[in-house]
Enzyme design. Sequence first.
Site, PDB file in Angstrom:
ATOM      1  N   ASP A  19       6.276   2.363  -2.496  1.00 15.15           N
ATOM      2  CA  ASP A  19       5.207   1.828  -2.071  1.00 15.15           C
ATOM      3  C   ASP A  19       4.496   0.850  -3.280  1.00 15.15           C
ATOM      4  O   ASP A  19       4.712   1.238  -4.389  1.00 15.15           O
ATOM      5  CB  ASP A  19       3.956   2.721  -2.031  1.00 15.15           C
ATOM      6  CG  ASP A  19       3.285   3.094  -0.347  1.00 15.15           C
ATOM      7  OD1 ASP A  19       3.885   2.343   0.406  1.00 15.15           O
ATOM      8  OD2 ASP A  19       2.442   3.959  -0.322  1.00 15.15           O
ATOM      9  N   ASN A  61      -3.542  -9.990  -3.606  1.00 13.99           N
ATOM     10  CA  ASN A  61      -3.988 -10.629  -2.423  1.00 13.99           C
ATOM     11  C   ASN A  61      -5.484 -11.039  -2.764  1.00 13.99           C
ATOM     12  O   ASN A  61      -5.896 -12.167  -2.498  1.00 13.99           O
ATOM     13  CB  ASN A  61      -4.012  -9.933  -1.046  1.00 13.99           C
ATOM     14  CG  ASN A  61      -2.552  -9.959  -0.494  1.00 13.99           C
ATOM     15  OD1 ASN A  61      -1.780 -10.735  -0.835  1.00 13.99           O
ATOM     16  ND2 ASN A  61      -2.404  -9.048   0.425  1.00 13.99           N
ATOM     17  N   HIS A 111      -3.240 -14.895  -0.742  1.00  9.92           N
ATOM     18  CA  HIS A 111      -2.133 -14.338   0.137  1.00  9.92           C
ATOM     19  C   HIS A 111      -0.779 -14.736  -0.059  1.00  9.92           C
ATOM     20  O   HIS A 111       0.243 -13.914  -0.077  1.00  9.92           O
ATOM     21  CB  HIS A 111      -2.530 -14.498   1.528  1.00  9.92           C
ATOM     22  CG  HIS A 111      -3.442 -13.264   2.008  1.00  9.92           C
ATOM     23  ND1 HIS A 111      -3.245 -12.056   2.159  1.00  9.92           N
ATOM     24  CD2 HIS A 111      -5.053 -13.329   2.224  1.00  9.92           C
ATOM     25  CE1 HIS A 111      -4.477 -11.383   2.639  1.00  9.92           C
ATOM     26  NE2 HIS A 111      -5.449 -12.218   2.348  1.00  9.92           N
ATOM     27  N   ASP A 154       2.600 -12.544  -0.729  1.00  8.59           N
ATOM     28  CA  ASP A 154       3.859 -12.701  -0.039  1.00  8.59           C
ATOM     29  C   ASP A 154       5.104 -13.008  -0.887  1.00  8.59           C
ATOM     30  O   ASP A 154       6.084 -12.429  -0.652  1.00  8.59           O
ATOM     31  CB  ASP A 154       3.726 -13.972   0.956  1.00  8.59           C
ATOM     32  CG  ASP A 154       2.890 -13.829   2.139  1.00  8.59           C
ATOM     33  OD1 ASP A 154       2.576 -12.694   2.414  1.00  8.59           O
ATOM     34  OD2 ASP A 154       2.387 -14.868   2.830  1.00  8.59           O
ATOM     35  N   ASP A 206       3.036  -2.973   2.677  1.00 10.04           N
ATOM     36  CA  ASP A 206       3.876  -3.075   1.323  1.00 10.04           C
ATOM     37  C   ASP A 206       4.694  -1.769   1.253  1.00 10.04           C
ATOM     38  O   ASP A 206       4.876  -1.298   0.076  1.00 10.04           O
ATOM     39  CB  ASP A 206       2.792  -3.204   0.186  1.00 10.04           C
ATOM     40  CG  ASP A 206       1.560  -2.099   0.156  1.00 10.04           C
ATOM     41  OD1 ASP A 206       1.437  -1.520   1.208  1.00 10.04           O
ATOM     42  OD2 ASP A 206       1.049  -1.841  -0.885  1.00 10.04           O
ATOM     43  N   ARG A 228      19.884   6.324 -11.235  1.00 11.71           N
ATOM     44  CA  ARG A 228      20.101   5.183 -10.257  1.00 11.71           C
ATOM     45  C   ARG A 228      18.348   4.786 -10.053  1.00 11.71           C
ATOM     46  O   ARG A 228      17.712   3.781  -9.895  1.00 11.71           O
ATOM     47  CB  ARG A 228      20.575   5.199  -8.943  1.00 11.71           C
ATOM     48  CG  ARG A 228      22.158   5.148  -9.300  1.00 11.71           C
ATOM     49  CD  ARG A 228      22.622   3.777  -9.136  1.00 11.71           C
ATOM     50  NE  ARG A 228      22.849   3.252  -7.898  1.00 11.71           N
ATOM     51  CZ  ARG A 228      22.295   2.177  -7.519  1.00 11.71           C
ATOM     52  NH1 ARG A 228      21.667   1.507  -8.121  1.00 11.71           N
ATOM     53  NH2 ARG A 228      22.624   1.961  -6.210  1.00 11.71           N
TER      54      ARG A 228
END
Length: 225
Positions: free
Chosen positions: A77, A85, A90, A94, A120, A136
């Site tokens: 998330d 935003n 926006h 993006d 997201d 990792r």
Amino acid sequence: MSSLLRIKGRIGQRTLLLTTAAVPLTGWAVHAVALHKQLAATRRDPLTGLLRRDAYTARARRLLARHGDDTALVMIDADHFKAVNDTLGHPAGDAVLAAFGARLTAWAGPRASVGRLGGDEFALVLELPAARLEQRLAQLVRMLHTPVVLDDGRTVDVAASVGAATPTAVGSSDLTVLQRAADAALYDGKHSGRAVLATGQHVTAPSINGRRAGRPGTSVWGRAA
């Protein structure tokens, strides 16, 4: 001489027939390639290039069936994405999502199933032995906390919350079970700057449609990935 001309005539007719027959086949081949490209496009999110939910689900299940305990499911998330935003616009949002898509793809590798679940939220399944999992995941967190540079030169500070689940840790290789556990683990470590590995307790977290109950969008998710 006439026999030779007849032979040449037959060869010429045969060549013409083969050429004529090849024309529609060539047309169908071109059509098939175009159709394949269209189908591939429908499987991928146009902004991030990641798999859409159905394509991600199908590939993830194949990986789990093939590699069993040597797999990991990771939920991601973006943190404070709404603020990006609201403050930068926006297009900046993006750009952040596209950057996350590129980073997840680079981290997971070409054989993984990497999908954008919506907004997201991202998920991926990859072959990853338990001995390398912690290292990792720490690498992934560092990658997702690297600032994003916009086309106009502005820099956006970004972060993400990460939860992971493995068949061994949660006692199941079912995709929905793994995803629910990883989702619950993610929210246990929300905004902590570290990845949280799910345990068997995370499997029992209340859920709707395979997602943690109470998270935005669970009531209209439709069905679990």
